[in-house]
Design a protein around this motif. Structure first.
Motif: not given
Length: 174
Positions: A151, A154-155, A158-159
């Motif tokens: 997680e 993924e964050k 995404q950033k």
């Protein structure tokens, strides 16, 4: 002499009277003896008849006892035959039961061995279950940590993607 003759006549008369009495008594005694003789013959005949009857009754009693003994013997023989038949059946059932007991004893030994094997297997399975539970806890913890990292990754992706998109937009805009 006359006195002597009278005395002798008196004695003769007395003797005659005594003779008459004794003769009468003799007649009575003779009659009584005849009656006794006849009675004796009657009693002897009756005794002979009674003896014959007694012998016949004893013979009939022996025959009746023999018949009764034969009937009793036949009845007892039948009962004995029935008992012998029942004994044979009981012995057959006992033999069958002994065979079943032997078979069931063997089966019991097999079941007991299987039970021991199952108990050992259960104990091992319980140990493995405990080990598996530990592994599941450990893996669950690792999974949670991996999910948290995933997680976070993924964050981070995404950033970074946003950063890349922003930088691309800046490059395109320049």
């Amino acid at each position: 002499l006359v006195a002597k003759a009278r005395q002798l006549e008196t004695e003769l008369d007395l003797t005659a009277e005594r003779f008459a009495i004794v003769s009468l008594q003799l007649d009575k005694t003779g009659t009584a003896a005849d009656d006794s003789g006849r009675a004796k013959k009657v009693f002897q005949c009756k005794a002979e008849e009674d003896e014959k009857r007694r012998v016949n009754l004893e013979k009939e009693l022996k025959e009746a006892r023999a018949e009764s003994a034969d009937a009793t013997y036949n009845e007892i023989a039948k009962k004995l035959a029935g008992c012998e038949f029942d004994l044979e059946k009981a012995e057959e059932r006992a033999d069958v039961s002994e065979t079943k007991i032997t078979e069931l004893g063997e089966e019991l030994r097999v079941v007991a061995n299987n039970l021991k094997s199952l108990e050992v297997s259960e104990e091992k399975a319980n140990q493995r279950e405990g080990s598996y539970k530990e592994q599941i806890k450990t893996l669950t913890t690792k999974l949670k940590q991996a999910e948290a990292r995933a997680e976070f990754a993924e964050k981070s992706v995404q950033k970074l993607q946003k950063e890349v998109d922003r930088l691309e937009d800046e490059l395109v805009g320049e």
